[in-house]
Enzyme design. Structure first.
Site, PDB file in Angstrom:
ATOM      1  N   THR A  18       3.133   1.837  13.330  1.00 45.51           N
ATOM      2  CA  THR A  18       2.011   3.298  12.925  1.00 45.51           C
ATOM      3  C   THR A  18       1.427   3.885  14.270  1.00 45.51           C
ATOM      4  OG1 THR A  18       2.151   2.673  10.832  1.00 45.51           O
ATOM      5  CG2 THR A  18       0.243   3.638  11.651  1.00 45.51           C
ATOM      6  N   GLY A  73       2.091  -2.444   3.139  1.00 45.86           N
ATOM      7  CA  GLY A  73       0.823  -3.102   3.491  1.00 45.86           C
ATOM      8  C   GLY A  73      -0.184  -1.507   3.921  1.00 45.86           C
ATOM      9  N   ASP A  74      -1.798  -1.996   3.489  1.00 48.99           N
ATOM     10  CA  ASP A  74      -2.541  -0.715   4.254  1.00 48.99           C
ATOM     11  C   ASP A  74      -4.023  -1.444   4.832  1.00 48.99           C
ATOM     12  OD1 ASP A  74      -2.749   1.941   4.689  1.00 48.99           O
ATOM     13  OD2 ASP A  74      -4.532   1.402   3.394  1.00 48.99           O
ATOM     14  N   SER A 129       8.596   1.170   8.357  1.00 49.29           N
ATOM     15  CA  SER A 129       9.138   0.594   6.214  1.00 49.29           C
ATOM     16  C   SER A 129      10.545   0.685   5.841  1.00 49.29           C
ATOM     17  CB  SER A 129       8.009   0.691   5.468  1.00 49.29           C
ATOM     18  OG  SER A 129       6.912  -0.031   5.380  1.00 49.29           O
ATOM     19  N   ASN A 135      -4.664  -2.885  12.362  1.00 47.32           N
ATOM     20  CA  ASN A 135      -3.500  -2.773  12.906  1.00 47.32           C
ATOM     21  C   ASN A 135      -2.922  -1.824  13.024  1.00 47.32           C
ATOM     22  OD1 ASN A 135      -0.649  -1.857  11.779  1.00 47.32           O
ATOM     23  ND2 ASN A 135      -0.146  -3.602  12.791  1.00 47.32           N
ATOM     24  N   GLN A 150       1.380  10.229   1.163  1.00 41.13           N
ATOM     25  CA  GLN A 150       2.084  10.169   1.095  1.00 41.13           C
ATOM     26  C   GLN A 150       3.423  10.492   0.754  1.00 41.13           C
ATOM     27  OE1 GLN A 150       1.491   5.715   1.647  1.00 41.13           O
ATOM     28  NE2 GLN A 150       4.207   6.439   3.148  1.00 41.13           N
ATOM     29  N   LYS A 210       4.545  12.832   3.768  1.00 44.98           N
ATOM     30  CA  LYS A 210       4.403  11.863   5.188  1.00 44.98           C
ATOM     31  C   LYS A 210       6.063  11.232   4.786  1.00 44.98           C
ATOM     32  CE  LYS A 210       1.343   8.735   5.736  1.00 44.98           C
ATOM     33  NZ  LYS A 210       0.870   7.738   5.893  1.00 44.98           N
ATOM     34  N   LYS A 221       1.279   5.059  -3.916  1.00 41.27           N
ATOM     35  CA  LYS A 221       0.459   4.407  -2.646  1.00 41.27           C
ATOM     36  C   LYS A 221      -0.656   3.195  -4.240  1.00 41.27           C
ATOM     37  CE  LYS A 221      -1.309   3.563   1.190  1.00 41.27           C
ATOM     38  NZ  LYS A 221      -0.911   4.224   2.280  1.00 41.27           N
ATOM     39  N   LYS A 223       7.373   4.922  -2.801  1.00 40.46           N
ATOM     40  CA  LYS A 223       7.328   3.749  -0.961  1.00 40.46           C
ATOM     41  C   LYS A 223       5.990   4.061  -0.924  1.00 40.46           C
ATOM     42  CE  LYS A 223       8.426   1.416   1.996  1.00 40.46           C
ATOM     43  NZ  LYS A 223       7.531   0.017   1.899  1.00 40.46           N
TER      44      LYS A 223
HETATM   45  P1  NDP Z   1      -6.391  -2.285   8.954  1.00 34.53           P
HETATM   46  O1  NDP Z   1      -6.976  -3.108   7.696  1.00 34.53           O
HETATM   47  O2  NDP Z   1      -5.969  -3.569   9.420  1.00 34.53           O
HETATM   48  O3  NDP Z   1      -7.283  -1.885   9.329  1.00 34.53           O
HETATM   49  C1  NDP Z   1      -8.822  -1.466   8.882  1.00 34.53           C
HETATM   50  C2  NDP Z   1      -9.824  -0.837  10.061  1.00 34.53           C
HETATM   51  O4  NDP Z   1     -10.412  -0.050  10.129  1.00 34.53           O
HETATM   52  C3  NDP Z   1     -10.365  -2.435  10.179  1.00 34.53           C
HETATM   53  O5  NDP Z   1     -10.991  -2.660  11.679  1.00 34.53           O
HETATM   54  C4  NDP Z   1     -11.675  -2.413  10.036  1.00 34.53           C
HETATM   55  O6  NDP Z   1     -13.243  -2.821   9.886  1.00 34.53           O
HETATM   56  C5  NDP Z   1     -12.626  -0.261  10.061  1.00 34.53           C
HETATM   57  N1  NDP Z   1     -13.106  -0.293   8.803  1.00 34.53           N
HETATM   58  C6  NDP Z   1     -13.115   0.232   7.982  1.00 34.53           C
HETATM   59  N2  NDP Z   1     -14.172   0.465   7.607  1.00 34.53           N
HETATM   60  C7  NDP Z   1     -14.599   1.090   8.566  1.00 34.53           C
HETATM   61  C8  NDP Z   1     -15.286   2.135   8.076  1.00 34.53           C
HETATM   62  N3  NDP Z   1     -16.427   2.493   6.960  1.00 34.53           N
HETATM   63  N4  NDP Z   1     -15.729   2.372   9.951  1.00 34.53           N
HETATM   64  C9  NDP Z   1     -14.943   1.887  10.711  1.00 34.53           C
HETATM   65  N5  NDP Z   1     -14.261   1.040  11.019  1.00 34.53           N
HETATM   66  C10 NDP Z   1     -13.964   0.944   9.570  1.00 34.53           C
HETATM   67  O7  NDP Z   1      -6.162  -1.347   8.040  1.00 34.53           O
HETATM   68  P2  NDP Z   1      -4.897  -0.710   9.207  1.00 34.53           P
HETATM   69  O8  NDP Z   1      -5.245  -0.548  10.590  1.00 34.53           O
HETATM   70  O9  NDP Z   1      -3.575  -1.278   8.235  1.00 34.53           O
HETATM   71  O10 NDP Z   1      -5.127   1.026   8.256  1.00 34.53           O
HETATM   72  C11 NDP Z   1      -6.220   2.178   9.332  1.00 34.53           C
HETATM   73  C12 NDP Z   1      -6.155   3.484   8.298  1.00 34.53           C
HETATM   74  O11 NDP Z   1      -4.423   3.499   9.053  1.00 34.53           O
HETATM   75  C13 NDP Z   1      -6.133   3.293   7.310  1.00 34.53           C
HETATM   76  O12 NDP Z   1      -6.500   4.894   6.717  1.00 34.53           O
HETATM   77  C14 NDP Z   1      -4.696   3.262   6.537  1.00 34.53           C
HETATM   78  O13 NDP Z   1      -4.557   4.359   5.292  1.00 34.53           O
HETATM   79  C15 NDP Z   1      -3.918   3.891   8.158  1.00 34.53           C
HETATM   80  N6  NDP Z   1      -2.461   3.679   7.848  1.00 34.53           N
HETATM   81  C16 NDP Z   1      -2.133   2.254   7.979  1.00 34.53           C
HETATM   82  C17 NDP Z   1      -0.889   2.171   7.924  1.00 34.53           C
HETATM   83  C18 NDP Z   1       0.221   0.688   8.205  1.00 34.53           C
HETATM   84  O14 NDP Z   1       1.169   0.780   8.984  1.00 34.53           O
HETATM   85  N7  NDP Z   1      -0.980  -0.338   8.236  1.00 34.53           N
HETATM   86  C19 NDP Z   1       0.653   3.696   7.941  1.00 34.53           C
HETATM   87  C20 NDP Z   1      -0.526   4.590   7.921  1.00 34.53           C
HETATM   88  C21 NDP Z   1      -1.717   5.192   8.156  1.00 34.53           C
HETATM   89  P3  NDP Z   1     -13.852  -4.012   9.223  1.00 34.53           P
HETATM   90  O15 NDP Z   1     -12.566  -5.611   9.641  1.00 34.53           O
HETATM   91  O16 NDP Z   1     -15.000  -4.430   9.641  1.00 34.53           O
HETATM   92  O17 NDP Z   1     -13.721  -3.512   8.099  1.00 34.53           O
END
Ligand code: NDP
Length: 453
Positions: free
Chosen positions: A217, A173-174, A385, A248, A119, A122, A134, A98
């Site tokens: 999250t 998603g991620d 999830s 997200n 993961q 976690k 993943k 997962k």
């Molecule tokens: P999203 O795609 O929804 O958002 C990612 C965000 O990070 C965007 O605002 C993006 O900006 C920004 N970003 C990307 N690269 C950089 C960078 N180098 N410096 C600063 N900002 C950056 O992803 P999520 O919110 O889903 O995921 C964010 C993190 O959380 C990841 O590490 C993911 O693995 C982790 N995570 C997510 C979960 C989930 O349920 N979604 C669960 C657990 C962990 P831009 O639009 O410009 O690319």
């Protein structure tokens, strides 16, 4: 970014780390994630020599299966483009694989392995029966049309569908994969298999999704931070908070932090960050990011009092009490950590996966900054999830309050387990060590019980 593995005291773990680095060359994020866990296991192997005898740790750092495939898709201009897709099925000792799918140009074998490895621990910490996996692709969704995104998702799932299923591997998603992409992939899977199953989570509410999954999250991160603050007789109330990212995780972390009384003053995207001393206007951020898919710089068009600065890393120079890195791995380095602590930041909790570099972790340790590792603090997404999977199996939906309450309980429980495990290993307050050991023990014991498989 890579760190010498000379920091390991145990000869056995040191050799294991050496082999891991040699066998997975250039996969720095994977080395970094593995080293952090191995450092926590020094005390465990002293108490449990059977883990060495049965090769449990060697098995744990080797994915059970790594799938790599071609993803051809047709652009609006009629040209065929080729991307590379991955799925790391890392460990299934306690349940089916997962973990999310990431669409981002930096996705590689090493990145997918680091994420799947994290993961595994976690998912174990959530207490739910889920193994670690993943995947993703080096596809950049930015600037692509709706039709291109759909064709890419369909092509990606056409290949991935051979390897997943509701009892084998359940993606989610991620980064770059939200409800829209999940919908296209779910639709394609259903068409290929001819069955309607809960094979992917993060689905829309009209076709099997769970309430609170979208928020889980970010909300879970804040529930975890609340527990850390409670231990110090504090709360989010009036805490100036800086959050990186505006996807997200960041958006819903900001929403819950504000609800709990914090003043969130900054958010970022990969281009730069906004600083609004009055507290950010989250409705506008949601409109810009979730609806218009615009850049965060557009925020200042409606709020001229706020500032926009190019370059995402500068966000950590803003004075704050709490910092929540919620964007991407290694976004907060040693220099940023020094700046944060110098400016009075008392708590850092990882919403993203491994956003803090090893150098930053050293600084937080040295300065006594309260710190929560992502594998514990951001587990709310995968936990919900897991709740979506349960509801799909029951063919039933729980209401919002029920899911939110279960999420909160799970986060409180993870905090308690990480905290008490740290104490058991004479490292009170070290949630990195506590989370690593607590996550490890359940998986390791299950592997031991199942024999060398
Ligand atoms: P999203 O795609 O929804 O958002 C990612 C965000 O990070 C965007 O605002 C993006 O900006 C920004 N970003 C990307 N690269 C950089 C960078 N180098 N410096 C600063 N900002 C950056 O992803 P999520 O919110 O889903 O995921 C964010 C993190 O959380 C990841 O590490 C993911 O693995 C982790 N995570 C997510 C979960 C989930 O349920 N979604 C669960 C657990 C962990 P831009 O639009 O410009 O690319």
């Amino acid at each position: 970014m890579d760190r010498s593995y000379g920091t390991l005291q145990s000869n056995y773990l040191n050799k294991l780390m050496g082999r891991l680095t040699a066998r997975n060359q250039g996969e720095y994020e994977f080395h970094q994630a593995a080293l952090e866990v191995l450092e926590s296991l020094e005390g465990v192997i002293e108490r449990h020599p059977e883990f060495i005898r049965m090769g449990i740790i060697e098995s744990l750092v080797e994915p059970e299966r790594l799938i790599k495939f071609r993803v051809p898709w047709i652009g609006d201009n009629g040209r065929v483009y080729i991307n590379r897709g991955y799925r790391a099925q890392f460990n299934s000792a306690i349940g089916p694989y997962k973990g999310g799918l990431r669409f981002h140009p930096t996705v590689s074998e090493g990145v997918v392995k680091f994420l799947a490895f994290e993961q595994t621990f976690k998912n174990s910490l959530t207490g739910l029966p889920m193994g670690g996996g993943k995947g993703g692709a080096d596809f950049n969704p930015k600037g692509k049309s709706e039709a291109e995104i759909m064709r890419f998702c369909q092509s990606f799932m056409t290949e991935l569908s051979h390897y997943i299923g509701p009892n084998t591997d359940i993606p989610a998603g991620d980064i770059g994969v939200g409800e829209r992409e999940i919908g296209y992939m779910f639709g394609q899977y259903k068409r290929i298999q001819g069955e309607f199953t809960g094979v992917i989570t993060g689905k829309g509410l009209d076709y099997g999704g769970s309430l609170v999954r979208k928020q889980a999250t970010g909300y879970g991160l804040c529930y975890f931070v609340e527990e850390m603050l409670k231990e110090k007789q504090r709360s989010f109330d009036s805490m100036t908070t800086v959050i990186s990212g505006s996807g997200n995780v960041a958006i819903y972390a900001a929403k819950k932090a504000i609800e709990l009384g914090a003043k969130v003053v900054a958010l970022s995207d990969s281009s730069g960050f906004i600083h609004d001393k009055n507290g950010i206007d989250l409705d506008l951020i949601k409109e810009l990011k979730e609806v218009q898919r615009a850049r965060i710089s557009d925020y200042i068009l409606k709020h001229p009092d706020a500032t926009y600065t190019e370059g995402a890393r500068g966000i950590w120079n803003i004075p704050c009490d709490i910092a929540l890195p919620c964007a991407i791995q290694n976004e907060l380095d040693e220099l940023a950590a020094r700046e944060l602590t110098k400016n009075g930041c008392v708590l850092v909790a990882e919403g993203a996966n491994m956003p803090c570099t090893p150098g930053a972790l050293e600084v937080f340790k040295e300065k006594g900054t309260l710190f929560a590792p992502g594998k514990a603090a951001n587990a709310g997404g995968v936990a919900t999830s897991g709740l979506e999977m349960s509801q799909n199996s029951l063919r039933y939906s729980w209401d919002y309050e029920e899911v939110d309450c279960r999420l909160k309980n799970i986060m409180q429980d993870i905090h308690k387990r990480a905290s008490t495990t740290a104490e058991e290993y004479d490292a009170k307050g070290d949630l990195i060590l506590g989370a690593n050991i607590a996550g490890f023990m359940k998986v390791a014991n299950a592997m031991l019980a199942q024999g060398a498989v």
